[in-house]
Motif scaffolding. Sequence first.
Motif, PDB file in Angstrom:
ATOM      1  N   UNK A 112      29.907  27.813  42.401  1.00 51.82           N
ATOM      2  CA  UNK A 112      30.117  27.783  40.961  1.00 51.82           C
ATOM      3  C   UNK A 112      29.653  29.042  40.262  1.00 51.82           C
ATOM      4  N   UNK A 113      30.129  29.222  39.031  1.00 54.07           N
ATOM      5  CA  UNK A 113      29.730  30.348  38.193  1.00 54.07           C
ATOM      6  C   UNK A 113      30.067  29.985  36.745  1.00 54.07           C
ATOM      7  N   UNK A 114      29.343  30.575  35.790  1.00 54.49           N
ATOM      8  CA  UNK A 114      29.654  30.402  34.370  1.00 54.49           C
ATOM      9  C   UNK A 114      30.260  31.716  33.879  1.00 54.49           C
ATOM     10  N   UNK A 115      31.456  31.636  33.284  1.00 52.43           N
ATOM     11  CA  UNK A 115      32.148  32.842  32.824  1.00 52.43           C
ATOM     12  C   UNK A 115      32.275  32.815  31.305  1.00 52.43           C
ATOM     13  N   UNK A 116      32.263  33.994  30.638  1.00 50.48           N
ATOM     14  CA  UNK A 116      32.409  34.019  29.176  1.00 50.48           C
ATOM     15  C   UNK A 116      33.760  33.426  28.779  1.00 50.48           C
ATOM     16  N   UNK A 117      33.724  32.383  27.959  1.00 50.63           N
ATOM     17  CA  UNK A 117      34.917  31.569  27.701  1.00 50.63           C
ATOM     18  C   UNK A 117      36.072  32.364  27.102  1.00 50.63           C
ATOM     19  N   UNK A 118      35.797  33.147  26.063  1.00 44.74           N
ATOM     20  CA  UNK A 118      36.889  33.814  25.347  1.00 44.74           C
ATOM     21  C   UNK A 118      37.600  34.817  26.241  1.00 44.74           C
ATOM     22  N   UNK A 119      36.822  35.636  26.956  1.00 50.97           N
ATOM     23  CA  UNK A 119      37.433  36.647  27.820  1.00 50.97           C
ATOM     24  C   UNK A 119      38.183  35.997  28.990  1.00 50.97           C
ATOM     25  N   UNK A 120      37.568  34.975  29.571  1.00 45.75           N
ATOM     26  CA  UNK A 120      38.184  34.304  30.715  1.00 45.75           C
ATOM     27  C   UNK A 120      39.528  33.695  30.312  1.00 45.75           C
ATOM     28  N   UNK A 121      39.544  33.012  29.166  1.00 43.02           N
ATOM     29  CA  UNK A 121      40.782  32.370  28.715  1.00 43.02           C
ATOM     30  C   UNK A 121      41.868  33.407  28.445  1.00 43.02           C
ATOM     31  N   UNK A 122      41.513  34.503  27.760  1.00 40.51           N
ATOM     32  CA  UNK A 122      42.511  35.526  27.446  1.00 40.51           C
ATOM     33  C   UNK A 122      43.056  36.185  28.711  1.00 40.51           C
ATOM     34  N   UNK A 123      42.199  36.398  29.701  1.00 37.20           N
ATOM     35  CA  UNK A 123      42.650  36.977  30.973  1.00 37.20           C
ATOM     36  C   UNK A 123      43.670  36.061  31.639  1.00 37.20           C
ATOM     37  N   UNK A 124      43.322  34.788  31.759  1.00 32.43           N
ATOM     38  CA  UNK A 124      44.208  33.832  32.435  1.00 32.43           C
ATOM     39  C   UNK A 124      45.521  33.700  31.664  1.00 32.43           C
ATOM     40  N   UNK A 125      45.438  33.658  30.334  1.00 30.45           N
ATOM     41  CA  UNK A 125      46.627  33.454  29.505  1.00 30.45           C
ATOM     42  C   UNK A 125      47.631  34.594  29.644  1.00 30.45           C
ATOM     43  N   UNK A 126      47.122  35.818  29.883  1.00 25.96           N
ATOM     44  CA  UNK A 126      47.995  36.984  29.932  1.00 25.96           C
ATOM     45  C   UNK A 126      48.554  37.252  31.334  1.00 25.96           C
ATOM     46  N   UNK A 127      48.108  36.511  32.343  1.00 25.36           N
ATOM     47  CA  UNK A 127      48.690  36.660  33.678  1.00 25.36           C
ATOM     48  C   UNK A 127      50.111  36.100  33.694  1.00 25.36           C
ATOM     49  N   UNK A 128      50.924  36.599  34.630  1.00 20.15           N
ATOM     50  CA  UNK A 128      52.237  36.010  34.855  1.00 20.15           C
ATOM     51  C   UNK A 128      52.072  34.655  35.540  1.00 20.15           C
ATOM     52  N   UNK A 129      53.134  33.844  35.515  1.00 15.98           N
ATOM     53  CA  UNK A 129      53.089  32.541  36.181  1.00 15.98           C
ATOM     54  C   UNK A 129      52.883  32.728  37.676  1.00 15.98           C
ATOM     55  N   UNK A 130      52.253  31.732  38.285  1.00 20.75           N
ATOM     56  CA  UNK A 130      52.004  31.800  39.727  1.00 20.75           C
ATOM     57  C   UNK A 130      50.561  31.520  40.045  1.00 20.75           C
ATOM     58  N   UNK A 131      50.155  31.852  41.276  1.00 21.45           N
ATOM     59  CA  UNK A 131      48.791  31.565  41.723  1.00 21.45           C
ATOM     60  C   UNK A 131      47.804  32.621  41.248  1.00 21.45           C
ATOM     61  N   UNK A 132      46.596  32.147  40.946  1.00 23.06           N
ATOM     62  CA  UNK A 132      45.465  33.001  40.595  1.00 23.06           C
ATOM     63  C   UNK A 132      44.380  32.749  41.636  1.00 23.06           C
ATOM     64  N   UNK A 133      43.731  33.807  42.072  1.00 23.46           N
ATOM     65  CA  UNK A 133      42.720  33.692  43.132  1.00 23.46           C
ATOM     66  C   UNK A 133      41.353  34.058  42.562  1.00 23.46           C
ATOM     67  N   UNK A 134      40.362  33.207  42.816  1.00 23.52           N
ATOM     68  CA  UNK A 134      38.985  33.448  42.383  1.00 23.52           C
ATOM     69  C   UNK A 134      38.112  33.710  43.615  1.00 23.52           C
ATOM     70  N   UNK A 135      37.205  34.679  43.471  1.00 30.55           N
ATOM     71  CA  UNK A 135      36.239  34.899  44.551  1.00 30.55           C
ATOM     72  C   UNK A 135      34.966  35.482  43.959  1.00 30.55           C
ATOM     73  N   UNK A 136      33.822  35.073  44.486  1.00 31.47           N
ATOM     74  CA  UNK A 136      32.531  35.622  44.048  1.00 31.47           C
ATOM     75  C   UNK A 136      31.857  36.269  45.246  1.00 31.47           C
ATOM     76  N   UNK A 137      32.192  37.528  45.485  1.00 30.75           N
ATOM     77  CA  UNK A 137      31.581  38.252  46.602  1.00 30.75           C
ATOM     78  C   UNK A 137      30.205  38.791  46.201  1.00 30.75           C
ATOM     79  N   UNK A 138      30.137  39.370  45.000  1.00 27.84           N
ATOM     80  CA  UNK A 138      28.882  39.936  44.504  1.00 27.84           C
ATOM     81  C   UNK A 138      28.175  38.906  43.632  1.00 27.84           C
TER      82      UNK A 138
END
Length: 378
Positions: free
Chosen positions: A74-100
């Motif tokens: 798990x991780x907590x992400x800044x809501x406004x930035x996270x939402x705007x990033x996801x909203x502006x992606x094209x349709x399809x799969x999004x991949x999340x990873x926490x390496x650092x």
Amino acid sequence: MRSVLVHVTKDSLLHALHHVLKAVSANNSAPILTGIHIQAYANELVCTASNASMTIQSRIPQDNSSMTVQRTGGIVVPARYFYEIIRKFNAGFIYFETKDHLILTITSGNSQIRLCGMNPADFPSLSNIEGSSVLKLKINNALLSSSIKQVATSASTSETRPVLTGVCLEYSNESLKFIATDGVRLASRTIHIENKANAETNAIIPGKNLYEAAKILDDEDHTTEVVVGRNQIRFTANNIQVQSALIEGVYPSIQNVIPKSYVSEVITETACLLNAIERATVLASESVVRIVATSHKLDLLSRTAEIGDVQDGVPLKEMNGEEFAISLNGKFLVDILRCVDSEYVRLRFTGKVSPFVIQPKDDPSSALFLITPIRTAN
């Protein structure tokens, strides 16, 4: 924090974010509460947002077609930035990873974004109210949603009397009643509950939180589970959970405010009256609309000096009693009429300074609305 690896479609994630964002407070003094808690479990992805009063949680189950969890964490992400990033992606799969440490890498197509996050251990956990629950009910989504919307707009927005900013929930004898008032208007809605509960319950729910819960419930033929605890209430439906704190205090009794008799009663078509009131309110100075009832129709009058005036009329289906004239807040009346789920509405005049009563004609015992008249020169 464990490394997370999740694949999720944009549509599934946006659907979840639309709901939880309603609980994010942009100016919260606790930075962790300006974020969304993203938690990947073995079989689902859970998005959670919380403020001082309400927590909303949305679950995306793993189904291999819209979401897959390969590593939990798990991780907590800044809501406004996270939402705007996801909203502006094209349709399809999004991949999340926490390496650092506390860095979420978001990849979609040719885009890769690294977003600084916060420690999920600092995010407040959802309180367990099952152990202290005093009431548990199951209610049809559409019925619950419409009932809440009928009363929540009548709750006060002033903190002078905190209990009036809430909606009172009363359960007794298989009936669930919602009551709200701001001192000028009052709304009451009663629904029958088939799955009988043992305990009588009285709780005050913040009106804003309850209204948000109602908007999340869909109109399909599904069921919402309502659990009331000593200081919390929870609504669960279709992978969404809304939990709200309750307001401490005693809600004022409404029995003494409800008129026991009336001078006149008229019945008219709800949609026709609503449209006419909406037109009259456009030019209503301070939202004051004058209603004059004669034997065959309601005349609606409003004006704003140096702008213009409105004269409109609504035919009556029935009238019993004397002709009357009364001035009301047109916006309040519009709010009420929009919630009356009956083809015809019953209006009762109880006196020049007494509350004006509005009820659905089909089932008057199910809903009651009152508006205090406005004193005018005429």
